[in-house]
Design a protein around this motif. Structure first.
Motif, PDB file in Angstrom:
ATOM      1  N   PHE A   1      -9.035 -10.192  -6.101  1.00  0.00           N
ATOM      2  CA  PHE A   1      -9.649  -9.895  -4.769  1.00  0.00           C
ATOM      3  C   PHE A   1     -11.228 -10.146  -4.944  1.00  0.00           C
ATOM      4  O   PHE A   1     -11.781  -9.757  -5.934  1.00  0.00           O
ATOM      5  N   VAL A   2     -11.867 -10.989  -3.987  1.00  0.00           N
ATOM      6  CA  VAL A   2     -13.071 -11.112  -3.829  1.00  0.00           C
ATOM      7  C   VAL A   2     -13.764 -10.383  -2.749  1.00  0.00           C
ATOM      8  O   VAL A   2     -13.427 -10.746  -1.537  1.00  0.00           O
ATOM      9  N   LEU A   3     -14.740  -9.522  -2.880  1.00  0.00           N
ATOM     10  CA  LEU A   3     -15.376  -9.007  -1.815  1.00  0.00           C
ATOM     11  C   LEU A   3     -16.759  -9.577  -1.527  1.00  0.00           C
ATOM     12  O   LEU A   3     -17.416  -9.613  -2.267  1.00  0.00           O
ATOM     13  N   ASP A   4     -16.849 -10.194  -0.443  1.00  0.00           N
ATOM     14  CA  ASP A   4     -18.331 -11.012  -0.030  1.00  0.00           C
ATOM     15  C   ASP A   4     -18.828 -10.070   0.894  1.00  0.00           C
ATOM     16  O   ASP A   4     -18.486  -9.319   2.012  1.00  0.00           O
ATOM     17  N   MET A   5     -20.318  -9.753   0.542  1.00  0.00           N
ATOM     18  CA  MET A   5     -21.169  -9.260   1.433  1.00  0.00           C
ATOM     19  C   MET A   5     -22.032  -9.994   2.224  1.00  0.00           C
ATOM     20  O   MET A   5     -22.226 -11.263   1.787  1.00  0.00           O
ATOM     21  N   THR A   6     -22.609  -9.610   3.430  1.00  0.00           N
ATOM     22  CA  THR A   6     -23.627 -10.591   4.223  1.00  0.00           C
ATOM     23  C   THR A   6     -24.753 -10.893   3.759  1.00  0.00           C
ATOM     24  O   THR A   6     -25.392 -11.995   3.892  1.00  0.00           O
ATOM     25  N   ASN A   7     -25.111 -10.229   2.624  1.00  0.00           N
ATOM     26  CA  ASN A   7     -26.394 -10.762   1.888  1.00  0.00           C
ATOM     27  C   ASN A   7     -26.110 -11.713   0.756  1.00  0.00           C
ATOM     28  O   ASN A   7     -27.286 -11.871  -0.064  1.00  0.00           O
ATOM     29  N   GLY A   8     -24.950 -12.267   0.542  1.00  0.00           N
ATOM     30  CA  GLY A   8     -24.612 -12.881  -0.292  1.00  0.00           C
ATOM     31  C   GLY A   8     -23.941 -12.498  -1.879  1.00  0.00           C
ATOM     32  O   GLY A   8     -23.506 -13.153  -2.471  1.00  0.00           O
ATOM     33  N   GLN A   9     -24.118 -10.960  -2.025  1.00  0.00           N
ATOM     34  CA  GLN A   9     -23.559 -10.477  -2.930  1.00  0.00           C
ATOM     35  C   GLN A   9     -21.868 -10.509  -2.968  1.00  0.00           C
ATOM     36  O   GLN A   9     -21.426 -10.523  -2.068  1.00  0.00           O
ATOM     37  N   LYS A  10     -21.571 -10.554  -4.336  1.00  0.00           N
ATOM     38  CA  LYS A  10     -19.973 -10.865  -4.407  1.00  0.00           C
ATOM     39  C   LYS A  10     -19.403  -9.894  -5.424  1.00  0.00           C
ATOM     40  O   LYS A  10     -19.976  -9.934  -6.698  1.00  0.00           O
ATOM     41  N   VAL A  11     -18.389  -9.331  -5.285  1.00  0.00           N
ATOM     42  CA  VAL A  11     -17.541  -8.500  -6.310  1.00  0.00           C
ATOM     43  C   VAL A  11     -16.403  -9.134  -6.457  1.00  0.00           C
ATOM     44  O   VAL A  11     -15.626  -9.263  -5.315  1.00  0.00           O
ATOM     45  N   THR A  12     -15.914  -9.388  -7.746  1.00  0.00           N
ATOM     46  CA  THR A  12     -14.597 -10.001  -7.950  1.00  0.00           C
ATOM     47  C   THR A  12     -13.695  -8.941  -8.759  1.00  0.00           C
ATOM     48  O   THR A  12     -14.213  -8.348  -9.851  1.00  0.00           O
ATOM     49  N   PHE A  13     -12.558  -8.633  -8.387  1.00  0.00           N
ATOM     50  CA  PHE A  13     -11.374  -7.987  -8.940  1.00  0.00           C
ATOM     51  C   PHE A  13     -10.145  -8.519  -9.235  1.00  0.00           C
ATOM     52  O   PHE A  13      -9.665  -9.606  -8.578  1.00  0.00           O
ATOM     53  N   THR A  14      -9.626  -8.541 -10.575  1.00  0.00           N
ATOM     54  CA  THR A  14      -8.427  -9.039 -11.034  1.00  0.00           C
ATOM     55  C   THR A  14      -7.502  -7.841 -11.113  1.00  0.00           C
ATOM     56  O   THR A  14      -7.635  -7.057 -12.221  1.00  0.00           O
ATOM     57  N   VAL A  15      -6.250  -7.606 -10.581  1.00  0.00           N
ATOM     58  CA  VAL A  15      -5.290  -6.762 -10.663  1.00  0.00           C
ATOM     59  C   VAL A  15      -4.039  -7.265 -10.825  1.00  0.00           C
ATOM     60  O   VAL A  15      -3.546  -8.429 -10.597  1.00  0.00           O
ATOM     61  N   ASN A  16      -3.167  -6.471 -11.387  1.00  0.00           N
ATOM     62  CA  ASN A  16      -1.617  -6.690 -11.471  1.00  0.00           C
ATOM     63  C   ASN A  16      -0.905  -5.819 -10.637  1.00  0.00           C
ATOM     64  O   ASN A  16      -0.433  -4.604 -11.357  1.00  0.00           O
ATOM     65  N   PRO A  17      -0.583  -6.028  -9.436  1.00  0.00           N
ATOM     66  CA  PRO A  17       0.085  -4.838  -8.592  1.00  0.00           C
ATOM     67  C   PRO A  17       1.301  -4.843  -9.108  1.00  0.00           C
ATOM     68  O   PRO A  17       1.983  -5.314  -9.497  1.00  0.00           O
ATOM     69  N   ASN A  18       1.732  -3.438  -8.567  1.00  0.00           N
ATOM     70  CA  ASN A  18       3.313  -3.539  -8.700  1.00  0.00           C
ATOM     71  C   ASN A  18       4.180  -4.180  -7.948  1.00  0.00           C
ATOM     72  O   ASN A  18       3.810  -4.764  -6.875  1.00  0.00           O
ATOM     73  N   THR A  19       5.396  -4.127  -8.012  1.00  0.00           N
ATOM     74  CA  THR A  19       6.303  -4.931  -7.259  1.00  0.00           C
ATOM     75  C   THR A  19       6.357  -4.639  -5.963  1.00  0.00           C
ATOM     76  O   THR A  19       6.479  -3.374  -5.741  1.00  0.00           O
ATOM     77  N   MET A  20       6.189  -5.321  -4.927  1.00  0.00           N
ATOM     78  CA  MET A  20       6.490  -5.120  -3.540  1.00  0.00           C
ATOM     79  C   MET A  20       7.653  -5.254  -2.816  1.00  0.00           C
ATOM     80  O   MET A  20       7.821  -6.700  -2.676  1.00  0.00           O
ATOM     81  N   ASN A  21       8.572  -4.628  -2.904  1.00  0.00           N
ATOM     82  CA  ASN A  21      10.094  -4.839  -2.450  1.00  0.00           C
ATOM     83  C   ASN A  21      10.287  -4.201  -0.964  1.00  0.00           C
ATOM     84  O   ASN A  21       9.872  -3.099  -0.951  1.00  0.00           O
ATOM     85  N   GLY A  22      10.987  -4.849  -0.224  1.00  0.00           N
ATOM     86  CA  GLY A  22      11.435  -4.226   1.159  1.00  0.00           C
ATOM     87  C   GLY A  22      12.522  -3.286   0.920  1.00  0.00           C
ATOM     88  O   GLY A  22      13.234  -3.430  -0.106  1.00  0.00           O
ATOM     89  N   GLN A  23      12.545  -2.399   1.700  1.00  0.00           N
ATOM     90  CA  GLN A  23      13.739  -1.636   1.809  1.00  0.00           C
ATOM     91  C   GLN A  23      14.670  -1.807   2.766  1.00  0.00           C
ATOM     92  O   GLN A  23      14.134  -1.822   4.245  1.00  0.00           O
TER      93      GLN A  23
END
Length: 280
Positions: free
Chosen positions: A257-279
Motif C-alpha cells: 500500500f502506497v499513500l501519496d500526499m499532495t505535497n509529494g510525501q509518500k508512505v509505503t506499507f507491506t502487509v500480508n492480509p488474511n484470506t478474503m473468501n466470499g460466503q
C-alpha cells in the motif's frame, strides 16, 4: 514524541444474508401463453456482518435488474423499479416475462444491455480506480454488484409471489487512515494505491448459475487499485474508504500500500492480509 501513522486495513467478508430478497407478483402462465407483465418484489434485510454496522440496502430511483430464465430464450430482460419503491428496502420491479410452469430465474443488479444471452459468462469489470467512499452503500450498483436467483418452488406464503434472493459475490474492504498524531498530520491525502501479485480487481467473468466470479485478467491487469481522495481529505482527520474487490486469497500475494500526499510525501506499507473468501 510524535506517534506513528495508524493505517488500518480491515476486510469485511461478503454478505449473502443481507440479500435483497424479491418476491414476484403474478402467477406465471404456461410456456404457450402470450407475453405478460411479470413483477418482482425485491426486499432487503440488513447486512449480517457487524463490520458493516447493520446498514440496510435501499433501492434507488431508476434502478434496474437483468433477468434470465434458465434453459429459455428469455435472456437479459430489463426489470424496472417502480418509482414509488425508491428509497425503500422493498422494491417493486416490473418487466415482460412469461416463464414456464417450472422455472428458474437468474438475475444481476444493476442492469446492463451488454450482458448478452448467456448467464454463465457475463463480462464485468471491478473498477481499478475509484474515489473515496465513506459509506458502503455508495458501492452498491457502482463498484459492487449483486446476483440472485428464484424458482417456481420459492413461493412466498404472504404474497403468493416468488422470492428472489440476492447476494454480494464481492468482498468489501475498509481502509482507515489516521495521521492525526504523526509527522504527516498537516498533509492532504492524494491517493492510496494497493498492489498485489494476484489479480483482485479488473475484468471478471460472472457465472450466475454457479454464483461464481472468476478473474479474466491477463498479464498485470487487475493487480493495482487506486483510491483517489478529495482536497478535504486531511491527514489530521480519520479518513475511511470502502472498496469492493474480488474475494481471492491475498495471503502471501505481496500486498503493498502506497499513500501519496499532495505535497509529494509518500508512505509505503507491506502487509500480508488474511484470506478474503466470499460466503454463500
Amino acid at each position: 514524541m510524535n506517534k506513528k501513522l495508524v493505517f488500518f486495513f480491515a476486510s469485511a467478508l461478503v454478505v449473502a444474508g443481507c440479500a435483497k430478497e424479491p418476491q414476484a407478483g403474478t402467477t406465471p402462465a404456461g410456456p404457450d401463453a402470450q407475453e405478460t407483465n411479470f413483477s418482482l418484489v425485491a426486499s432487503s434485510d440488513v447486512f449480517t456482518k457487524t463490520e458493516l454496522q447493520g446498514q440496510t440496502i435501499v433501492w434507488k430511483s431508476e434502478d434496474k435488474i437483468s433477468v434470465w430464465e434458465k434453459g429459455s430464450s428469455n435472456s437479459n430482460l430489463p426489470f424496472d423499479l417502480d418509482e414509488a419503491s425508491a428509497n425503500s428496502p422493498t422494491g417493486l420491479f416490473k418487466g415482460n416475462l412469461t416463464p414456464a410452469a417450472d422455472f428458474q430465474l437468474l438475475s444481476i443488479y444493476p442492469y446492463s444491455e451488454a450482458y448478452g444471452d448467456d448467464p454463465t459468462a457475463l463480462s464485468l469489470t471491478i473498477p481499478t480506480t475509484v474515489d473515496q467512499a465513506t459509506d458502503i452503500n455508495s458501492l452498491i450498483g457502482d463498484s459492487d454488484f449483486m446476483i440472485g436467483r428464484a424458482s417456481s418452488e420459492d413461493v412466498d406464503s404472504e404474497t403468493g409471489g416468488y422470492k428472489m434472493r440476492f447476494q454480494h459475490p464481492l468482498a468489501f474492504v475498509k481502509f482507515v487512515i489516521d495521521g492525526s498524531n504523526c509527522v504527516f498530520s498537516d498533509a492532504t491525502i492524494k491517493s492510496l494505491t494497493m498492489t498485489a501479485n494476484k489479480a483482485f480487481v479488473g475484468p471478471v467473468t460472472v457465472n450466475l448459475e454457479e454464483g461464481t466470479v472468476t478473474s479474466a485478467a491477463t498479464d498485470n491487469e487487475g493487480k493495482t487499485l487506486v483510491v483517489n481522495f478529495p482536497e478535504a481529505a486531511k491527514m489530521n482527520t480519520e479518513q475511511v474508504a470502502w472498496v469492493a474487490i474480488n474475494p481471492v486469497d491475498l495471503s502471501d500475494a505481496g500486498c503493498q500500500f502506497v499513500l501519496d500526499m499532495t505535497n509529494g510525501q509518500k508512505v509505503t506499507f507491506t502487509v500480508n492480509p488474511n484470506t478474503m473468501n466470499g460466503q454463500a
